[in-house]
Design an enzyme around this catalytic site. Sequence first.
Site, PDB file in Angstrom:
ATOM      1  N   SER A   1       0.847  -1.200   0.000  1.00 39.41           N
ATOM      2  CA  SER A   1       0.000   0.000   0.000  1.00 39.41           C
ATOM      3  C   SER A   1       0.872   1.237   0.000  1.00 39.41           C
ATOM      4  O   SER A   1       2.022   1.209   0.470  1.00 39.41           O
ATOM      5  CB  SER A   1      -0.898  -0.002   1.248  1.00 39.41           C
ATOM      6  OG  SER A   1      -1.548   1.241   1.416  1.00 39.41           O
TER       7      SER A   1
ATOM      8  N   TYR B   1      -1.729  -1.218  10.050  1.00 35.63           N
ATOM      9  CA  TYR B   1      -1.776  -1.494   8.611  1.00 35.63           C
ATOM     10  C   TYR B   1      -0.454  -1.108   7.950  1.00 35.63           C
ATOM     11  O   TYR B   1       0.103  -1.856   7.139  1.00 35.63           O
ATOM     12  CB  TYR B   1      -2.935  -0.711   8.009  1.00 35.63           C
ATOM     13  CG  TYR B   1      -3.174  -0.897   6.539  1.00 35.63           C
ATOM     14  CD1 TYR B   1      -3.636  -2.107   6.029  1.00 35.63           C
ATOM     15  CD2 TYR B   1      -2.987   0.155   5.650  1.00 35.63           C
ATOM     16  CE1 TYR B   1      -3.891  -2.265   4.680  1.00 35.63           C
ATOM     17  CE2 TYR B   1      -3.243   0.006   4.296  1.00 35.63           C
ATOM     18  CZ  TYR B   1      -3.689  -1.196   3.818  1.00 35.63           C
ATOM     19  OH  TYR B   1      -3.943  -1.345   2.470  1.00 35.63           O
TER      20      TYR B   1
END
Length: 249
Positions: free
Chosen positions: A143, A155
């Site tokens: 990401s 995350y």
Amino acid sequence: MRLAGKTAIVTGAGAGIGRATAELFAREGAEVVIAELDADKGRAVETAIRESGGAALFIQTDVSDEDAMARMTEAAMARFGKIDILYNNAGGSTLNDGKLTDVSNDEFWLKMRVDLFGTWLGCRLVIPHMIEAGGGAIVNATSVNAIVGLNRSAYTAAKGGIISLTRALAVQYAEHRIRVNGIAPGGTLTERVQERLSGAGRVSAPPSDHLLGLSDPDDIAYAVLYLASDEARTTTGHIMVVDSGMTIH
């Protein structure tokens, strides 16, 4: 038919980027293994691909469970006899993530188990079959959160680990003609994001730093297709950013 004659595993293929990629792979000629935890969603993708004339196999899979991943890999080999492509897509962020001092340990370990460990398991179980076959292509979903500093600590940590793992594996398995690359999407209009933008979650407006607007899942799928195809035969250890210009300013 850029993937004609190839077999591909897509984890988390029941919705969003995973579904878009599985369906694109099938249109490009691949036999697609749909590794998805949600049985209804996984079967729906399998049915859609088959009704469009493609070859698909749904296997209910928890990517954080080693036994489940092993069963999925064995079923793929039993049905198709080989694995040419692995797209470790399963994962994602939740609204429980945020600043490190505000995030629970449970949230941290959830991201580690699903995103990072799930990617580790996929590579660990599939690479021996690729070595035996003389090569293959792996694409790992990371990401832009792992590239720029953003407000999702768990995350970000998991996705940063995926970048490092991707580069290490690219070096370790190049001699076996296995290419390992990563895809780093920015904001993407998956079903989950659309729900948040509709006001159902804590996000109610699209980010203004995406210069060309938010991506569609298909935009990410086409980038994954390139990395998985023979067109990228000398591309390995690369993290392809598809973020509508987010990380350049």
